[in-house]
Design a protein around this motif. Structure first.
Motif, PDB file in Angstrom:
ATOM      1  N   ILE A  47     -22.577   3.418 -12.105  1.00 35.20           N
ATOM      2  CA  ILE A  47     -23.645   2.554 -12.649  1.00 35.20           C
ATOM      3  C   ILE A  47     -23.896   1.367 -11.715  1.00 35.20           C
ATOM      4  CG2 ILE A  47     -23.282   3.227 -15.061  1.00 35.20           C
ATOM      5  CD1 ILE A  47     -21.846   0.511 -15.452  1.00 35.20           C
ATOM      6  N   ASP A  48     -23.663   1.596 -10.442  1.00 35.89           N
ATOM      7  CA  ASP A  48     -23.816   0.501  -9.468  1.00 35.89           C
ATOM      8  C   ASP A  48     -25.231  -0.067  -9.418  1.00 35.89           C
ATOM      9  OD1 ASP A  48     -24.260   3.183  -8.343  1.00 35.89           O
ATOM     10  OD2 ASP A  48     -24.847   2.091  -6.559  1.00 35.89           O
ATOM     11  N   ILE A  49     -26.244   0.790  -9.616  1.00 37.81           N
ATOM     12  CA  ILE A  49     -27.635   0.290  -9.538  1.00 37.81           C
ATOM     13  C   ILE A  49     -27.929  -0.588 -10.753  1.00 37.81           C
ATOM     14  CG2 ILE A  49     -30.071   0.929  -9.305  1.00 37.81           C
ATOM     15  CD1 ILE A  49     -29.122   3.659  -8.192  1.00 37.81           C
ATOM     16  N   HIS A  50     -27.439  -0.156 -11.939  1.00 34.09           N
ATOM     17  CA  HIS A  50     -27.579  -0.986 -13.148  1.00 34.09           C
ATOM     18  C   HIS A  50     -26.991  -2.378 -12.853  1.00 34.09           C
ATOM     19  CE1 HIS A  50     -27.889   2.524 -16.182  1.00 34.09           C
ATOM     20  NE2 HIS A  50     -27.530   3.116 -15.069  1.00 34.09           N
ATOM     21  N   LEU A  66     -23.816  19.777 -21.880  1.00 39.53           N
ATOM     22  CA  LEU A  66     -24.910  20.009 -22.821  1.00 39.53           C
ATOM     23  C   LEU A  66     -25.890  21.080 -22.348  1.00 39.53           C
ATOM     24  CD1 LEU A  66     -26.932  19.370 -25.078  1.00 39.53           C
ATOM     25  CD2 LEU A  66     -27.531  17.267 -23.872  1.00 39.53           C
ATOM     26  N   LEU A 124     -32.332   7.371 -27.387  1.00 42.23           N
ATOM     27  CA  LEU A 124     -31.094   6.657 -27.031  1.00 42.23           C
ATOM     28  C   LEU A 124     -31.371   5.276 -26.427  1.00 42.23           C
ATOM     29  CD1 LEU A 124     -28.923   9.652 -25.759  1.00 42.23           C
ATOM     30  CD2 LEU A 124     -28.720   8.415 -27.921  1.00 42.23           C
ATOM     31  N   GLU A 169     -39.886   8.989 -15.285  1.00 46.02           N
ATOM     32  CA  GLU A 169     -39.795   9.948 -16.403  1.00 46.02           C
ATOM     33  C   GLU A 169     -40.605   9.490 -17.611  1.00 46.02           C
ATOM     34  OE1 GLU A 169     -36.761  11.692 -13.821  1.00 46.02           O
ATOM     35  OE2 GLU A 169     -37.703   9.758 -14.106  1.00 46.02           O
ATOM     36  N   ARG A 208     -22.628   8.708 -22.263  1.00 48.71           N
ATOM     37  CA  ARG A 208     -22.928   7.856 -21.115  1.00 48.71           C
ATOM     38  C   ARG A 208     -23.929   6.766 -21.519  1.00 48.71           C
ATOM     39  NH1 ARG A 208     -23.364   6.709 -15.465  1.00 48.71           N
ATOM     40  NH2 ARG A 208     -25.545   6.335 -15.064  1.00 48.71           N
ATOM     41  N   SER A 209     -24.703   7.047 -22.569  1.00 48.82           N
ATOM     42  CA  SER A 209     -25.801   6.138 -22.944  1.00 48.82           C
ATOM     43  C   SER A 209     -25.314   4.843 -23.569  1.00 48.82           C
ATOM     44  CB  SER A 209     -26.765   6.857 -23.897  1.00 48.82           C
ATOM     45  OG  SER A 209     -27.351   7.926 -23.197  1.00 48.82           O
ATOM     46  N   ARG A 262     -21.476   9.842 -11.545  1.00 48.14           N
ATOM     47  CA  ARG A 262     -22.343   9.049 -12.443  1.00 48.14           C
ATOM     48  C   ARG A 262     -21.974   7.563 -12.439  1.00 48.14           C
ATOM     49  NH1 ARG A 262     -23.898  12.353 -17.803  1.00 48.14           N
ATOM     50  NH2 ARG A 262     -25.872  11.250 -17.483  1.00 48.14           N
ATOM     51  N   TYR A 290     -32.179   4.481  -5.590  1.00 51.33           N
ATOM     52  CA  TYR A 290     -32.451   5.834  -6.080  1.00 51.33           C
ATOM     53  C   TYR A 290     -33.203   5.665  -7.395  1.00 51.33           C
ATOM     54  CZ  TYR A 290     -32.073  10.509  -7.917  1.00 51.33           C
ATOM     55  OH  TYR A 290     -32.393  11.747  -8.429  1.00 51.33           O
ATOM     56  N   PRO A 291     -34.198   6.488  -7.703  1.00 56.03           N
ATOM     57  CA  PRO A 291     -34.946   6.317  -8.966  1.00 56.03           C
ATOM     58  C   PRO A 291     -34.106   6.738 -10.171  1.00 56.03           C
ATOM     59  CG  PRO A 291     -35.756   8.249  -7.817  1.00 56.03           C
ATOM     60  CD  PRO A 291     -34.748   7.597  -6.897  1.00 56.03           C
ATOM     61  N   SER A 292     -33.098   5.944 -10.448  1.00 57.40           N
ATOM     62  CA  SER A 292     -32.207   6.232 -11.571  1.00 57.40           C
ATOM     63  C   SER A 292     -32.926   5.965 -12.891  1.00 57.40           C
ATOM     64  CB  SER A 292     -30.965   5.333 -11.480  1.00 57.40           C
ATOM     65  OG  SER A 292     -30.391   5.136 -12.766  1.00 57.40           O
ATOM     66  N   VAL A 293     -32.922   6.960 -13.785  1.00 60.06           N
ATOM     67  CA  VAL A 293     -33.568   6.816 -15.098  1.00 60.06           C
ATOM     68  C   VAL A 293     -32.884   5.699 -15.883  1.00 60.06           C
ATOM     69  CG1 VAL A 293     -34.005   7.982 -17.297  1.00 60.06           C
ATOM     70  CG2 VAL A 293     -34.280   9.237 -15.151  1.00 60.06           C
ATOM     71  N   PHE A 318     -27.491  15.788  -9.580  1.00 62.95           N
ATOM     72  CA  PHE A 318     -26.068  15.686  -9.954  1.00 62.95           C
ATOM     73  C   PHE A 318     -25.234  16.674  -9.152  1.00 62.95           C
ATOM     74  CE2 PHE A 318     -26.335  12.661 -13.236  1.00 62.95           C
ATOM     75  CZ  PHE A 318     -27.443  12.913 -14.015  1.00 62.95           C
ATOM     76  N   GLU A 319     -24.006  16.244  -8.836  1.00 59.39           N
ATOM     77  CA  GLU A 319     -23.119  17.078  -8.012  1.00 59.39           C
ATOM     78  C   GLU A 319     -22.583  18.289  -8.770  1.00 59.39           C
ATOM     79  OE1 GLU A 319     -23.093  13.645  -8.717  1.00 59.39           O
ATOM     80  OE2 GLU A 319     -21.130  13.035  -7.969  1.00 59.39           O
TER      81      GLU A 319
HETATM   82  C1  EPZ Z   1     -30.684  10.433 -17.500  1.00 55.72           C
HETATM   83  O1  EPZ Z   1     -29.327  10.273 -17.124  1.00 55.72           O
HETATM   84  C2  EPZ Z   1     -30.680  11.462 -18.615  1.00 55.72           C
HETATM   85  N1  EPZ Z   1     -29.922  10.931 -19.743  1.00 55.72           N
HETATM   86  C3  EPZ Z   1     -30.054  12.756 -18.106  1.00 55.72           C
HETATM   87  O2  EPZ Z   1     -30.092  13.707 -19.165  1.00 55.72           O
HETATM   88  C4  EPZ Z   1     -30.884  13.266 -16.942  1.00 55.72           C
HETATM   89  O3  EPZ Z   1     -30.270  14.443 -16.422  1.00 55.72           O
HETATM   90  C5  EPZ Z   1     -30.931  12.180 -15.850  1.00 55.72           C
HETATM   91  O4  EPZ Z   1     -31.457  10.955 -16.416  1.00 55.72           O
HETATM   92  C6  EPZ Z   1     -31.798  12.575 -14.678  1.00 55.72           C
HETATM   93  O5  EPZ Z   1     -33.077  12.850 -15.114  1.00 55.72           O
HETATM   94  C7  EPZ Z   1     -30.533  10.050 -20.580  1.00 55.72           C
HETATM   95  O6  EPZ Z   1     -31.668   9.673 -20.383  1.00 55.72           O
HETATM   96  C8  EPZ Z   1     -29.735   9.589 -21.765  1.00 55.72           C
HETATM   97  P1  EPZ Z   1     -29.740   8.837 -13.451  1.00 55.72           P
HETATM   98  P2  EPZ Z   1     -28.895   9.059 -16.154  1.00 55.72           P
HETATM   99  O7  EPZ Z   1     -29.280   7.450 -13.568  1.00 55.72           O
HETATM  100  O8  EPZ Z   1     -29.706   7.874 -16.460  1.00 55.72           O
HETATM  101  C9  EPZ Z   1     -27.039   8.431  -9.621  1.00 55.72           C
HETATM  102  C10 EPZ Z   1     -29.168  15.262 -20.660  1.00 55.72           C
HETATM  103  O9  EPZ Z   1     -28.623  16.363 -20.537  1.00 55.72           O
HETATM  104  N2  EPZ Z   1     -26.868   7.023 -10.026  1.00 55.72           N
HETATM  105  O10 EPZ Z   1     -31.197   9.122 -13.198  1.00 55.72           O
HETATM  106  O11 EPZ Z   1     -27.430   8.967 -16.196  1.00 55.72           O
HETATM  107  C11 EPZ Z   1     -26.319   9.385 -10.569  1.00 55.72           C
HETATM  108  O12 EPZ Z   1     -24.966   9.511 -10.208  1.00 55.72           O
HETATM  109  C12 EPZ Z   1     -28.829  14.138 -19.708  1.00 55.72           C
HETATM  110  O13 EPZ Z   1     -30.026  14.987 -21.535  1.00 55.72           O
HETATM  111  C13 EPZ Z   1     -26.173   6.144  -9.177  1.00 55.72           C
HETATM  112  O14 EPZ Z   1     -25.715   6.539  -8.108  1.00 55.72           O
HETATM  113  O15 EPZ Z   1     -29.337   9.656 -14.738  1.00 55.72           O
HETATM  114  C14 EPZ Z   1     -27.073  10.662 -10.387  1.00 55.72           C
HETATM  115  O16 EPZ Z   1     -26.584  11.333  -9.252  1.00 55.72           O
HETATM  116  C15 EPZ Z   1     -27.853  14.576 -18.635  1.00 55.72           C
HETATM  117  N3  EPZ Z   1     -26.007   4.861  -9.561  1.00 55.72           N
HETATM  118  C16 EPZ Z   1     -28.506  10.199 -10.133  1.00 55.72           C
HETATM  119  O17 EPZ Z   1     -28.405   8.819  -9.758  1.00 55.72           O
HETATM  120  C17 EPZ Z   1     -26.503   4.389 -10.749  1.00 55.72           C
HETATM  121  O18 EPZ Z   1     -26.333   3.178 -11.035  1.00 55.72           O
HETATM  122  C18 EPZ Z   1     -29.407  10.307 -11.327  1.00 55.72           C
HETATM  123  O19 EPZ Z   1     -28.840   9.553 -12.355  1.00 55.72           O
HETATM  124  C19 EPZ Z   1     -27.198   5.288 -11.585  1.00 55.72           C
HETATM  125  C20 EPZ Z   1     -27.368   6.592 -11.207  1.00 55.72           C
END
Ligand code: EPZ
Length: 420
Positions: free
Chosen positions: A123-126, A372, A26, A189, A92-93, A121, A161-164, A330-331
């Motif tokens: 996207i403030d960090i983005h 999913l 993605l 990751e 979301r992607s 979810r 936060y280590p957001s992926v 996730f909550e």
């Molecule tokens: C990626 O989602 C994956 N999706 C998710 O897989 C996976 O569960 C997740 O990383 C965690 O490993 C893809 O890679 C397409 P995050 P992502 O940003 O990037 C908070 C699946 O089933 N956050 O690491 O959305 C967020 O709310 C999917 O394959 C902020 O607060 O995850 C969450 O609580 C589900 N602000 C935490 O960080 C932001 O700007 C982790 O989110 C971004 C995230």
């Protein structure tokens, strides 16, 4: 309505080949918009999220074809900066198109994004990172609009936060930015390393991907590339959980065992025998009931992954006691707990946690996937039930699994697609 009919009570046996990773393909498909030359991607499973990405790429003017596990992408002759509304809302992607379009069109319009309802979810960090690199952000009529008339510039940015996704967005923003960018507190990751490998093969200059500190020196342009995505570690975790739940054994081919250490640690604690047969092959075996887990917790990679939490919960429904699993990412990870109860197991959701009372038997029943990985967990739970179950909500499963029923029936499960 389509559903999976599953007759439980059969141990699994056989081998399965793990497909390419959804969470790699993605962001990499989005990153291809940064390239001036064609891109070909291999080892791609036929997922609905892949087709949604093709819709987005075609919607912004890219040439995009999916043929038998391969995607061919061709730069747009005329680029459109608005992500198609329907496709944006399907997953979301669609967020991954912010940085590439900002670079190529100096502007991007993103309608509301969709995806599994795992929590707020945001996207403030983005956005915080993109603004620090020179983007101007606003919302107008439900559209997120970003502009960067003067282009983006490098920066130092610490992720709170280590957001992926945010790590991937900021990597994509930095590769063509003027100057150097250093991200600290980045996600680690394997899919981030895969994205960096793809971008570097196109001419980017990224170091440190897979560690919390990633540095990127911006370049003038990116060529194209041919790239094979890494195996899907969560699909592998799904098969491991299915064997843990139903009992029996399986050989998993074309995996990266090192990407599964957090997962294997947890399933070994449950009593599973897991051995590495060679560089890309794992064998797993489960005899008897899983051992209950007093408290299982998820965390950012390399910890036990949030996506595997519902899968572990399914395996613990027949454990020899009570278990508690808590997701710190996730909550709303355990929407599937209600589904477990509908199958006759004893489980309940308590906030970010699932509480499970292991039982030697439960009858099976009817349940609906809410997301999913929760849907995949219901399938694993149905395999361990004594009787017949029906699992609906297959639109969720199709986002991340290409033919889960074929994989499982190849391991001897009595599972088939039905329509009523
Ligand atoms: C990626 O989602 C994956 N999706 C998710 O897989 C996976 O569960 C997740 O990383 C965690 O490993 C893809 O890679 C397409 P995050 P992502 O940003 O990037 C908070 C699946 O089933 N956050 O690491 O959305 C967020 O709310 C999917 O394959 C902020 O607060 O995850 C969450 O609580 C589900 N602000 C935490 O960080 C932001 O700007 C982790 O989110 C971004 C995230």
């Amino acid at each position: 309505m389509e559903y999976l009919r599953i007759r439980g009570g059969r141990a699994l046996q056989g081998s399965v080949t793990i497909p390419g990773a959804k969470n790699s393909l993605l962001p990499i498909m989005a990153a291809s918009v940064l390239c001036e030359k064609p891109v070909t991607l291999y080892n791609l499973p036929d997922l609905s999220d892949l087709h949604t990405s093709l819709d987005i790429l075609r919607g912004i003017g890219w040439g995009a074809e999916y043929i038998d596990g391969r995607v061919d992408l061709f730069p747009a002759s005329r680029l459109r900066a608005r992500v198609p509304k329907r496709a944006a809302g399907a997953m979301r992607s669609s967020v991954f198109y912010l940085a590439p379009l900002l670079h190529r069109a100096k502007r991007v319009e993103l309608p509301a994004t969709g995806g599994c309802r795992l929590g707020a979810r945001p996207i403030d960090i983005h956005l915080e990172g993109l603004v620090k690199m020179g983007a101007i952000a606003r919302t107008e009529n439900d559209l997120l609009i970003l502009e960067a008339p003067g282009g983006l510039h490098g920066t130092r940015f610490a992720l709170r936060y280590p957001s992926v996704g945010a790590t991937e967005t900021l990597m994509m923003a930095a590769v063509l930015a003027k100057g150097r960018t250093c991200l600290s507190g980045a996600a680690c990751e394997p899919e981030i390393e895969d994205l960096a490998r793809f971008l570097n093969s196109c001419g980017a200059r990224i170091t440190g991907a897979g560690s919390p500190r990633i540095c990127i020196t911006g370049v003038e342009r990116l060529e194209g590339a041919r790239h094979t995505v890494i195996p899907d570690r969560i699909v592998a975790a799904t098969i491991i959980a299915a064997v843990a739940a139903a009992g029996g054994s399986a050989v998993l081919r074309e995996v990266c065992p090192e990407h599964l250490e957090g997962v294997c640690t947890v399933f070994r604690r449950m009593g599973m025998k897991i051995a590495r047969l060679d560089l890309t092959t794992l064998s797993v075996r489960m005899d008897g009931r899983p051992r209950a887990q007093a408290k299982l917790e998820t965390g950012p990679y390399p910890a036990f992954p949030t996506d595997a939490a519902p899968l572990a919960a399914a395996a613990l429904l027949k454990a020899d006691g009570r278990s508690l699993i808590c997701d710190h990412v996730f909550e709303n990870r355990f929407a599937c707990a209600g589904g477990f109860a509908q199958l006759g197991a004893r489980a309940s959701r308590q906030g970010r946690c699932a509480r499970i009372w292991g039982v030697p038997h439960y009858p099976g029943g009817q349940a609906l996937a809410q997301d999913l990985r929760g849907g995949a967990a219901l399938v694993c739970a149905a395999l361990a039930a004594d009787g017949e179950s029906r699992i609906g909500g297959l639109c969720y499963l199709r986002r991340g699994y290409a033919g889960l029923e074929e994989m499982l029936s190849g391991l001897g499960a009595d599972i088939c697609l039905r329509e009523e």
